[in-house]
Write an enzyme that holds these catalytic residues in place. Structure first.
Site, PDB file in Angstrom:
ATOM      1  N   GLY A   1      -6.794  29.574  87.337  1.00 14.04           N
ATOM      2  CA  GLY A   1      -6.433  30.575  86.335  1.00 14.04           C
ATOM      3  C   GLY A   1      -7.195  30.469  85.022  1.00 14.04           C
TER       4      GLY A   1
ATOM      5  CG  ASP B   1      -1.605  22.314  92.216  1.00 18.90           C
ATOM      6  OD1 ASP B   1      -1.547  23.230  93.051  1.00 18.90           O
ATOM      7  OD2 ASP B   1      -2.549  22.186  91.409  1.00 18.90           O
TER       8      ASP B   1
ATOM      9  CG  HIS C   1      -4.405  27.768  93.292  1.00 18.50           C
ATOM     10  ND1 HIS C   1      -4.272  26.444  93.606  1.00 18.50           N
ATOM     11  CD2 HIS C   1      -3.230  28.346  93.618  1.00 18.50           C
ATOM     12  CE1 HIS C   1      -3.068  26.225  94.114  1.00 18.50           C
ATOM     13  NE2 HIS C   1      -2.421  27.374  94.139  1.00 18.50           N
TER      14      HIS C   1
ATOM     15  N   GLY D   1     -11.794  24.767  88.599  1.00 24.03           N
ATOM     16  CA  GLY D   1     -12.702  23.990  87.753  1.00 24.03           C
ATOM     17  C   GLY D   1     -13.228  22.833  88.571  1.00 24.03           C
TER      18      GLY D   1
HETATM   19 ZN   LIG Z   1      -5.661  25.149  93.331  1.00 26.23          ZN
END
Ligand SMILES: [Zn+2]
Length: 302
Positions: free
Chosen positions: A232, A81, A230, A195
């Site tokens: 999620g 990622d 992204h 987040g």
């Molecule tokens: Zn991301």
């Protein structure tokens, strides 16, 4: 063994999604793989640079090693990622060596995030990484637009982001970006948020996010590639399901399972109890949030 590019294309074709679960702590790998297997689902295990820099996953190699102990090649894939070109603290990152290390460690797909550069710079950096990835026979994800949330500074109120479409991926730019950069999957900004990763914010509950479905449909039509969502965790469920129908074929799930792990550990210093909390949360994501039980059979007819 599944092929990542093929798996995501199958998901898109079937109108379903492959979640990618982030690993900020190494012991999370085992329960994630177990839950995905038990639910007969398909998923990626992924780690972002920020998770070995600011959390406790140590290195991409450490995650690959842990993954090697528990992986189930019929159900799980290993993905790298966010490798940022400019990181969340505005520092330049020497990204190509990280991509090469991931390929050497057996990652089956990679992401380059040059979204903090201008369009031209983003295209160039993505081209470079896509070439290296394709040379190794794996797909490359990239990001256009800005999924907010990783910044260290003060957070912008969610309603303000949505109303002003701040950072949303531009449709004409996306069309050009995919055509010129050669990326296989595109992470788009359509209302989700990351987040928080800053020390003082990371334990806060995320605000419920929505998705701009009409905007998403336009992006899917203009680019033709599988789109990635992204941030999620914490999105309104109905929005997610509509988003999947509109072209999202990979969705990143990080905060929700990280906080399940951290909260369980804080309650009782027991890794096995924390693993159980992650297992339960992943099962819930699969059955309640994404409705993707048995996607292994759906995608591969077995
Ligand atoms: Zn991301």
């Amino acid at each position: 063994m599944m092929d990542a590019k093929d798996a995501v294309l199958r998901a898109k074709k079937h109108g379903t999604v492959i979640p990618a679960y982030n690993i900020p702590y190494l012991p999370m790998v085992k329960p994630v793989v177990q839950a995905v297997t038990d639910m007969n689902s398909v998923a990626m295990i992924q780690v972002a640079r920020v998770e070995w820099e600011k959390f406790d996953s140590q290195s991409l190699e450490a995650v690959a090693e842990e993954y090697g102990k528990y992986r189930n090649p019929e159900h799980t894939l290993l993905h790298l990622d966010h490798v940022p070109v400019i990181d969340e603290d505005q520092k330049k990152v020497d990204y190509l060596p990280i991509i090469r290390r991931a390929i050497a460690a057996g990652y089956q797909s990679v992401m380059i995030d040059a979204s903090r550069l201008d369009l031209e710079g983003n295209i160039r950096a993505t081209q470079e990484v896509a070439q290296v990835a394709h040379g190794a026979g794996i797909p490359c994800e990239s990001e256009l637009g800005a999924v907010m949330g990783h910044e260290s500074g003060p957070r912008i109120p969610y309603e303000e982001i949505f109303a002003t479409k701040k950072g949303f991926t531009d449709v004409a730019e996306a069309e050009r970006f995919v055509r010129e950069s050669g990326c296989d999957w595109l992470s788009v900004a359509v209302g989700s948020i990351h987040g928080a990763v800053a020390e003082n914010l990371r334990h806060q509950k995320k605000p419920e996010a929505r998705l701009d479905i009409e905007h998403l449909k336009k992006l899917a039509g203009a680019t033709g590639v599988p789109l990635v969502l992204h941030g999620g965790s914490g999105i309104n469920k109905e929005c997610i399901r509509e988003g999947i129908r509109a072209g999202i074929a990979k969705i990143n799930v990080g905060t929700e399972i990280r906080q399940a792990y951290e909260n369980a550990l804080a309650e009782k210093e027991d890794i096995e109890a924390a693993r159980q909390a992650v297992y339960d949360k992943v099962c819930e994501v699969i059955t309640d949030m994404l409705c993707i039980r048995d996607t292994r059979s759906l995608l591969y007819g077995d």
